[in-house]
Design an enzyme around this catalytic site. Structure first.
Site, PDB file in Angstrom:
ATOM      1  N   THR A  23      50.390  42.434  40.291  1.00  0.00           N
ATOM      2  CA  THR A  23      50.344  41.253  39.423  1.00  0.00           C
ATOM      3  C   THR A  23      50.596  41.645  37.976  1.00  0.00           C
ATOM      4  O   THR A  23      50.111  42.671  37.517  1.00  0.00           O
ATOM      5  CB  THR A  23      48.952  40.596  39.511  1.00  0.00           C
ATOM      6  OG1 THR A  23      48.719  40.201  40.852  1.00  0.00           O
ATOM      7  CG2 THR A  23      48.844  39.403  38.573  1.00  0.00           C
ATOM      8  N   GLY A  61      45.538  43.990  41.673  1.00  0.00           N
ATOM      9  CA  GLY A  61      44.973  44.728  42.800  1.00  0.00           C
ATOM     10  C   GLY A  61      44.834  43.838  44.009  1.00  0.00           C
ATOM     11  O   GLY A  61      45.582  42.865  44.186  1.00  0.00           O
TER      12      GLY A  61
END
Length: 320
Positions: free
Chosen positions: A151, A203
């Protein structure tokens, strides 16, 4: 003081644009949106925006969020398909009095109604990644399909101490249709308060959401912790908590910046990179390293590392 910090090397070009804007007096909202859009538009970053890796049905579903640290207004989209720059849609939603988090068909209807650009976000390169992964998993039953879910998350403060945070991602590769991770979830993938500071995560979303880690970092900064100390406490303590309760902890990497432009980062994985720019620091890529005692430290990325990064991501793909 002004500054902007982001997860992963892929944010460098966007951060460089935002840094120039902040230097000229632009506000944190415009700077962070510009920086995120830059990542979304570059097809070789296979975890964000155009060229993002598809779900198990070979459809690209995108998540994004935008938060105004002055008003605490939040706008979020989840599992949106066929629209470019979901971060801009999220910013528009943050201005609405209600209906701030839209997903799937509802998010797409809103985007269409408000004139956002329709675009097929599935590239030929992403199709090759998909077909190769399908073949690999059929040969090796132990191979995990979930990979490449980096991300882009950012926190920004402008010269007037206004703060923003924003995220954008295509989520887990080969995820179930409709899956939404932490990235568009306030307090988990991001959080910002102009009175204090902000944080953002990358993550395994399913684990980051279990601890609302971004909000925890801002809470710790509010108690007086530096961004670095707040990141270390939040990530290390929650990583340990998950291991004690569940036997394992997924990848978690958090970045933070306070309203003075001070910054920090903590991670539980090797190989994490992040980008920072402030009034006193040119846009710089850092790598997180661990010493023999497991204590993390930062190292500026070498030119060799930088060259290899782009060479690897733009290398031609062959369908297996």
């Amino acid at each position: 003081m002004y500054g902007i910090i982001a997860t992963w090397r892929m944010a460098l070009e966007g951060i460089t644009k935002a840094d120039a804007m902040l230097k000229e007096g632009s506000n944190a909202k415009d700077a962070i949106e510009t920086a995120i859009r830059d990542v979304e538009d570059f097809e070789f970053y296979k975890s964000v925006g155009y060229g993002g890796l598809p779900n198990e049905e070979m459809e690209v579903e995108l998540d994004a969020a935008f938060m105004d640290g002055d008003t605490l207004d939040v706008g979020c989209v989840g599992a949106i398909k066929d629209f470019a720059n979901p971060v801009s849609i999220a910013r528009a939603l943050s201005k609405e009095p209600v209906n701030n988090f839209l997903v799937g068909a509802g998010a797409e209807k809103y985007a269409h109604r408000h004139g956002f650009e329709r675009k097929n976000m599935l590239t030929e390169r992403a199709k090759i990644h998909y077909h190769n992964r399908v073949k690999e998993t059929s040969i090796d039953s132990e191979l995990k399909p979930y990979s490449g879910h980096d991300t882009v998350g950012m926190v920004c403060v402008d010269a007037d101490a206004h703060m923003t945070s924003a995220t954008s991602t295509s989520g887990l590769f080969m995820k179930h249709a409709g899956r939404v991770g932490d990235s568009p979830v306030s307090g988990s993938g991001f959080y910002v308060d102009s009175k204090v500071g902000g944080a953002s995560a990358t993550g395994l979303g399913e684990d980051v959401m279990k601890g609302c880690v971004s909000y925890e970092i801002v809470r710790l900064m509010k108690e007086g912790k530096t961004p670095q100390k707040a990141c270390e406490i939040a990530v290390q303590s929650f990583d340990q908590e998950l291991k004690e309760r569940r036997g394992k902890a997924g990848d978690m990497s958090l970045i933070a910046m306070n309203n003075k432009g001070e910054w920090g980062c903590a991670t539980n994985i090797e190989g994490f990179s992040f980008v920072v720019a402030t009034r006193d620091l040119k846009p710089t890529v850092y790598l997180v390293k661990f010493d023999e005692n497991g204590k993390q430290y930062f190292e500026e990325a070498s030119q060799e590392w930088m060259d290899n990064y782009m060479k690897t991501r733009t290398a031609p793909l062959v369908r297996k």
